[in-house]
Design a protein around this motif. Sequence first.
Motif, PDB file in Angstrom:
ATOM      1  N   ASP A 115     -12.136  -5.794 -73.431  1.00 20.96           N
ATOM      2  CA  ASP A 115     -12.934  -4.575 -73.265  1.00 20.96           C
ATOM      3  C   ASP A 115     -12.244  -3.292 -73.396  1.00 20.96           C
ATOM      4  N   ILE A 116     -11.107  -3.222 -73.954  1.00 22.94           N
ATOM      5  CA  ILE A 116     -10.365  -1.946 -74.000  1.00 22.94           C
ATOM      6  C   ILE A 116     -11.215  -0.837 -74.831  1.00 22.94           C
ATOM      7  N   GLN A 169      -5.196   7.303 -76.514  1.00 26.21           N
ATOM      8  CA  GLN A 169      -5.321   5.961 -76.126  1.00 26.21           C
ATOM      9  C   GLN A 169      -5.267   4.962 -77.368  1.00 26.21           C
ATOM     10  N   GLN A 211      -6.868   0.415 -64.248  1.00 33.07           N
ATOM     11  CA  GLN A 211      -6.584   0.649 -65.837  1.00 33.07           C
ATOM     12  C   GLN A 211      -6.557   2.165 -66.131  1.00 33.07           C
ATOM     13  N   ARG A 212      -7.596   2.607 -65.641  1.00 36.39           N
ATOM     14  CA  ARG A 212      -7.705   4.251 -66.168  1.00 36.39           C
ATOM     15  C   ARG A 212      -6.727   5.112 -65.390  1.00 36.39           C
ATOM     16  N   ARG A 255     -13.989  -6.713 -62.139  1.00 29.65           N
ATOM     17  CA  ARG A 255     -13.985  -5.868 -63.550  1.00 29.65           C
ATOM     18  C   ARG A 255     -14.020  -4.382 -63.128  1.00 29.65           C
ATOM     19  N   ARG A 256     -14.879  -3.980 -62.120  1.00 27.54           N
ATOM     20  CA  ARG A 256     -15.053  -2.716 -61.599  1.00 27.54           C
ATOM     21  C   ARG A 256     -13.733  -2.306 -61.095  1.00 27.54           C
ATOM     22  N   SER A 302      -3.771  -5.531 -69.629  1.00 25.94           N
ATOM     23  CA  SER A 302      -4.704  -5.790 -68.650  1.00 25.94           C
ATOM     24  C   SER A 302      -5.138  -7.152 -68.435  1.00 25.94           C
ATOM     25  N   SER A 310     -19.453  -6.916 -69.754  1.00 26.49           N
ATOM     26  CA  SER A 310     -18.373  -6.482 -70.617  1.00 26.49           C
ATOM     27  C   SER A 310     -17.733  -7.665 -71.354  1.00 26.49           C
ATOM     28  N   VAL A 367     -10.967  -2.084 -64.024  1.00 28.19           N
ATOM     29  CA  VAL A 367     -11.135  -0.896 -64.984  1.00 28.19           C
ATOM     30  C   VAL A 367     -10.913   0.272 -64.342  1.00 28.19           C
ATOM     31  N   GLN A 368     -10.876   0.603 -63.332  1.00 26.69           N
ATOM     32  CA  GLN A 368     -10.893   1.736 -62.393  1.00 26.69           C
ATOM     33  C   GLN A 368      -9.335   1.836 -62.337  1.00 26.69           C
ATOM     34  N   VAL A 401     -13.158   0.397 -71.294  1.00 27.69           N
ATOM     35  CA  VAL A 401     -12.284   0.867 -70.599  1.00 27.69           C
ATOM     36  C   VAL A 401     -12.054   2.472 -71.340  1.00 27.69           C
TER      37      VAL A 401
END
Length: 223
Positions: A128-129, A3, A113-114, A106-107, A32, A187, A110-111, A133
């Motif tokens: 905030d990567i 990553q 993005q992962r 954001r929650r 993102s 974040s 981020v979920q 993340v």
Amino acid sequence: MFQIAIDGHSSCGKSTLARALARELGYIYIDSGAMYRAVTLFFLENQVDLYDHTMIQQHLGQVEVSFSLVETGNRTILNGRDVEDRIREMDVAAKVSPVATIPEVRRKMVQRQRELAKNHGVVMDGRDIGTVVFPHAALKIFLTATVQRRVERRQLQLFEQGHIVDYEDILHNLYERDYIDSTRSDSPLMRSPEAIVIDNSNLTPEEQLAICALLARHRMEMH
Ligand code: DC
């Protein structure tokens, strides 16, 4: 899976670098910021009150953001619709930072993005990567540039998309977004202590790519 996290202020050229680096390494690229922009567009179109958390929760459940890969790069897809060009317009830019302060938003992002990065080598850019993340990213870069260069770049980008926007308007929007992005409680934009800072004010895209590709290959050899 490797990553690579690229963070920094608005219009520092993060996406140009991230896209090129992903291509160079054969990784996927995830923008993102485009995801926060897509949510913002959805909220604008559905008149979601940004202070009404129940309404936000309800509408967030209907938001599905993904990317489609075409010859010219990634296209952002919101609920099956290509919104790549639309999310770059000024009305979205003016509202995206406030939307990105909302913890529920954001929650969910981020979920997602992962999830999108699962099973892939990935280069992701944002705010905030490296801190939130992917805190264990193999390489973290914090990109920066002078305000003047950043405004010029954004102006050129908008011009290429057919929009003529005043220098002062862009400057105002950048300052406002920087301020909101850096001071929000959930974040905020921060340089991770492990991040390598690169000021690209006087670098060409090719030069910054060469530096980062070298750093990435070095990290890969170490792992
Ligand atoms: O990178 P960009 O300018 O397209 O990002 C749009 C907005 O989204 C920006 O104001 C900050 C926010 N953002 C964020 O809060 N976290 C991210 N990981 C990416 C973007």
